[in-house]
Design an enzyme around this catalytic site. Structure first.
Site, PDB file in Angstrom:
ATOM      1  N   SER A  13       2.711   5.487   7.879  1.00 40.21           N
ATOM      2  CA  SER A  13       4.551   5.570   7.400  1.00 40.21           C
ATOM      3  C   SER A  13       4.959   4.576   8.797  1.00 40.21           C
ATOM      4  CB  SER A  13       5.028   6.730   7.562  1.00 40.21           C
ATOM      5  OG  SER A  13       5.991   6.749   7.095  1.00 40.21           O
ATOM      6  N   SER A  15       8.511   5.340   8.879  1.00 35.68           N
ATOM      7  CA  SER A  15       9.765   5.883   8.274  1.00 35.68           C
ATOM      8  C   SER A  15       9.894   6.105   9.345  1.00 35.68           C
ATOM      9  CB  SER A  15       9.259   6.913   7.216  1.00 35.68           C
ATOM     10  OG  SER A  15       9.244   6.253   6.108  1.00 35.68           O
ATOM     11  N   LYS A  56       7.169  12.507  -6.577  1.00 37.18           N
ATOM     12  CA  LYS A  56       8.768  12.450  -6.187  1.00 37.18           C
ATOM     13  C   LYS A  56       9.064  12.942  -7.301  1.00 37.18           C
ATOM     14  CE  LYS A  56       8.940   7.578  -3.772  1.00 37.18           C
ATOM     15  NZ  LYS A  56       9.307   6.102  -3.897  1.00 37.18           N
ATOM     16  N   ASN A  77      13.393  10.729  -4.154  1.00 37.77           N
ATOM     17  CA  ASN A  77      12.706  10.398  -3.580  1.00 37.77           C
ATOM     18  C   ASN A  77      13.779  10.762  -1.778  1.00 37.77           C
ATOM     19  OD1 ASN A  77      15.541   8.427  -3.058  1.00 37.77           O
ATOM     20  ND2 ASN A  77      13.636   7.121  -1.631  1.00 37.77           N
ATOM     21  N   ASP A  93      15.802   4.797  -3.273  1.00 34.83           N
ATOM     22  CA  ASP A  93      15.086   3.290  -3.624  1.00 34.83           C
ATOM     23  C   ASP A  93      15.764   2.144  -4.681  1.00 34.83           C
ATOM     24  OD1 ASP A  93      12.756   4.489  -2.187  1.00 34.83           O
ATOM     25  OD2 ASP A  93      11.550   4.738  -4.084  1.00 34.83           O
ATOM     26  N   GLY A 117       3.382  -3.255 -13.253  1.00 34.90           N
ATOM     27  CA  GLY A 117       3.239  -2.613 -12.600  1.00 34.90           C
ATOM     28  C   GLY A 117       4.339  -1.115 -13.371  1.00 34.90           C
ATOM     29  N   GLY A 119       3.868   2.333 -12.557  1.00 34.21           N
ATOM     30  CA  GLY A 119       3.888   3.735 -11.472  1.00 34.21           C
ATOM     31  C   GLY A 119       5.584   4.235 -11.842  1.00 34.21           C
ATOM     32  N   TYR A 216       5.428  -5.199   2.309  1.00 40.09           N
ATOM     33  CA  TYR A 216       5.884  -5.049   3.098  1.00 40.09           C
ATOM     34  C   TYR A 216       5.178  -5.502   3.817  1.00 40.09           C
ATOM     35  CZ  TYR A 216       5.760  -0.215   3.796  1.00 40.09           C
ATOM     36  OH  TYR A 216       5.500   0.989   4.133  1.00 40.09           O
ATOM     37  N   GLY A 237       9.773  -6.502   0.659  1.00 43.21           N
ATOM     38  CA  GLY A 237       9.921  -5.213   0.057  1.00 43.21           C
ATOM     39  C   GLY A 237      10.318  -5.011   1.231  1.00 43.21           C
TER      40      GLY A 237
END
Length: 284
Positions: A13, A15, A56, A77, A93, A117, A119, A216, A237
């Site tokens: 990650s 983040s 989530k 999120n 998001d 997609g 999801g 990304y 992204g």
């Protein structure tokens, strides 16, 4: 005070890098099994959390309050405590996606939008494109057989439509949707290490005037590279990733202005992705 990211697999990650660039708090990664997640959330020994795959939706029942936006999307999120000490859930998001599209000067207003997609990311993006005035939404899914037809009400005054048609269909039926004007990849196709893949061939979509890729890393996916070669405006992204994080920071701290860091953080991470090949296997 504990801030961080919870999810199942977080070894790669970014983040922590993004949040600690803000200089407001330390930020840690908490990889959790479902059983560990239950204990972690019930203990409430944290100040603010971001939530990623696959939790989530799982975190929603643990919240005392869920924002109308997150309720409509069906995904949370960001977790934070309000002034009354209530655990609140929201979705940043959504903001991140809109920030990315506006930053690339790609308008969704009165456009036919194709989302690849189906999801959780698709649900967030679908809500955003509906609110931003899309005229029609097509969702490509490998899970459906016969097309699924739905109508969605818009909840923003910006949209010129009260009801918008949304069709979910199989990829094999996309030949009838080649007039899509905005094409969005909400799948992991093209993510490192499988960087030679792309979800579709944009050359078939002759009306396409805007492309977004939720991936990304790499920054220039095969999907984005093809858009670039065809002269189609595109958004990465990376902008969504950074903007959702700085939006979450506002909820964590109750302070404003973190979005002023977006451009600098994006530039630094973009440079990292393009030059530091040793880190290119990071994918979450």
């Amino acid at each position: 005070m504990i801030y961080g990211l919870i999810g199942e697999k977080l070894g790669h990650s970014y983040s922590k890098i993004i949040h600690e660039k803000l200089g407001a708090y330390t930020y840690d990664l908490f990889p959790l099994t479902e059983q560990e997640l239950d204990l972690f959330l019930k203990a409430r020994e944290f100040s603010g959390l971001n939530v990623t795959i696959p939790y989530k939706q799982t975190v929603i029942p643990y919240c005392d309050q869920v924002s109308p936006l997150a309720q409509e999307i069906g995904a949370v999120n960001t977790l934070y405590f309000n002034a009354k000490g209530m655990l609140c859930g929201t979705n940043t998001d959504y903001h991140g996606f809109i920030y990315a599209m506006e930053g690339a000067d790609i308008s969704l207003y009165n456009k036919k939008v194709l989302i690849l997609g189906d999801g959780a990311t698709c649900k967030t993006i679908r809500k955003a494109v509906l609110d931003k005035g899309a005229s029609e939404v097509i969702i490509a899914s490998r899970k459906v057989g016969e097309p699924i037809f739905e109508n969605f009400k818009t909840s923003k005054n910006f949209s010129p439509y009260e009801l918008i048609n949304c069709t979910t269909l199989n990829y094999q039926d996309l030949d009838a949707q080649l007039d899509a004007e905005i094409v969005i990849n909400a799948t992991p196709v093209g993510m490192w290490p499988n960087t030679e893949n792309r979800p579709i061939d944009l050359k078939k979509f002759t009306n396409c005037i805007g492309v977004f890729d939720v991936i990304y890393n790499p920054y220039y996916t095969k999907f984005i590279l093809q858009a670039k070669e065809l002269g189609i405006p595109y958004a990465s992204g990376l902008a969504m990733l950074v903007a959702q994080a700085t939006e979450a920071a506002g909820y964590f701290t109750g302070k404003k202005g973190f979005e002023t860091y977006n451009t600098a953080i994006m530039a630094e991470l973009k440079d990292l992705f393009l030059t530091d090949k040793g880190d290119r296997d990071k994918n979450a």
